[in-house]
Enzyme design. Structure first.
Site, PDB file in Angstrom:
ATOM      1  CG  HIS A 168      -1.661   1.240   1.469  1.00  0.00           C
ATOM      2  ND1 HIS A 168      -2.968   1.419   1.064  1.00  0.00           N
ATOM      3  CD2 HIS A 168      -1.296   2.404   2.087  1.00  0.00           C
ATOM      4  CE1 HIS A 168      -3.368   2.636   1.399  1.00  0.00           C
ATOM      5  NE2 HIS A 168      -2.372   3.245   2.035  1.00  0.00           N
ATOM      6  CD  GLU A 169       1.990   3.448   3.734  1.00  0.00           C
ATOM      7  OE1 GLU A 169       2.256   4.551   3.210  1.00  0.00           O
ATOM      8  OE2 GLU A 169       0.986   3.258   4.437  1.00  0.00           O
ATOM      9  CG  HIS A 172       0.232   6.184  -0.747  1.00  0.00           C
ATOM     10  ND1 HIS A 172      -0.947   6.757  -1.180  1.00  0.00           N
ATOM     11  CD2 HIS A 172      -0.049   5.595   0.453  1.00  0.00           C
ATOM     12  CE1 HIS A 172      -1.898   6.538  -0.283  1.00  0.00           C
ATOM     13  NE2 HIS A 172      -1.390   5.827   0.713  1.00  0.00           N
ATOM     14  CD  GLU A 225      -4.632   6.496   2.426  1.00  0.00           C
ATOM     15  OE1 GLU A 225      -4.396   5.329   2.789  1.00  0.00           O
ATOM     16  OE2 GLU A 225      -3.744   7.353   2.307  1.00  0.00           O
TER      17      GLU A 225
END
Length: 298
Positions: A168-169, A172, A225
């Site tokens: 997920h990070e 980004h 997100e």
């Protein structure tokens, strides 16, 4: 005397009228400026197929330099663990597997939208550290500078769940969400300048910025997100991790925060229930990515 007073009274409304007209001219001028900035800096994100706002004057090298500067500042204030520590070894091994699958996942996601992958990350200087902190958190800055806080490890519990968070990070950074936030901040500054220059009082300016926040900035942050959840889940699955661990992870994250959450409309993040629902719907796609790209660890 009476004629002079009468003359002054007759002129006063016209002065107010001119002032109101000037205010509207200023507001319209800033609106045109903001609109020109918005539409001239829009591009299509190949990984989502959506139009995004990224300042055309911000190139990859500048973005990477900003990420490095922020990373160095963080590490000067929060010292990372010794690289020989078991937690660091585990986190770096997971990161290595995720990073190895980035080019294939980027290509596959872009192809789904009929686009060519930009491979923005090919020039990243990846670096991963673990920081001693009670925070159940992690981050990946532009340029591939990553950190995982030790408070996340007991909440994640498994390598699969930790890979979901780290994916997920990384997402980004791949999606250039940092650059998009910088462009949004510029639009916000244009709005603030418009309010100040047009003569709005502090309360009116506050109301205008609150409306912009709830109507544009917060929904945009929640969308970031959601996008990172999807791309990160595909990345974790492609790296041979179990995507089904995403839902229990977010249940544990909710429990670790005491079950208290800001209402979704006022938050930069989706409600945990919304997030779990979205991740559940993505499981079949994630399993396809796992089947296509998962390779045995050498």
């Amino acid at each position: 005397m009476q004629n002079n007073v009468s003359g002054n009274d007759s002129r006063q409304p016209r002065r107010r009228g001119r002032g109101g007209g000037i205010r509207w001219i200023i507001l319209v001028g800033f609106a045109i400026y903001g609109g020109c900035y918005y539409f001239s800096n829009r591009s299509v994100d190949p990984y989502t197929g959506q139009k995004v706002l990224i300042d055309a004057g911000l190139d990859a090298g500048q973005e990477k330099a900003l990420g490095l500067q922020a990373y160095q500042q963080i590490l000067s204030q929060e010292r990372p663990l010794d690289p020989a520590a078991p937690q660091v070894q585990q986190v770096r091994a997971i990161a290595q597997r995720l990073i190895a699958r980035v080019p294939e996942v980027e290509t596959a996601l872009a192809a789904e939208n009929g686009l060519q992958a930009g491979h923005f990350s090919r020039d990243f200087d990846w670096e991963v550290n673990v920081i001693a902190s009670d925070q159940a958190n992690a981050f990946c800055l532009p340029g591939g500078k990553m950190a995982v806080y030790t408070g996340l490890l007991p909440v994640a519990q498994t390598a699969d769940a930790l890979a979901v968070v780290m994916g997920h990070e990384i997402a980004h950074a791949l999606l250039r969400h940092g650059a998009q936030r910088m462009a949004q901040q510029k639009l916000t500054q244009i709005g603030e300048m418009a309010g100040a220059a047009s003569g709005m009082d502090a309360q009116q300016q506050q109301m205008m910025m609150a409306a912009m926040g709830y109507g544009y900035l917060l929904p945009y942050a929640r969308e970031h997100e959601t996008q990172a959840d999807e791309v990160g889940l595909m990345l974790a699955a492609a790296a041979c991790y179990d995507p089904a661990q995403a839902m229990p992870l977010w249940e544990r994250m909710t429990q670790s925060s005491g079950g208290q959450a800001t209402p979704e409309f006022a938050s930069t993040h989706p409600n945990p229930g919304t997030r779990i629902q979205n991740l559940t719907a993505l499981q079949s796609k994630a399993l396809e990515y796992r089947q296509r790209f998962c390779q045995p660890v050498q």
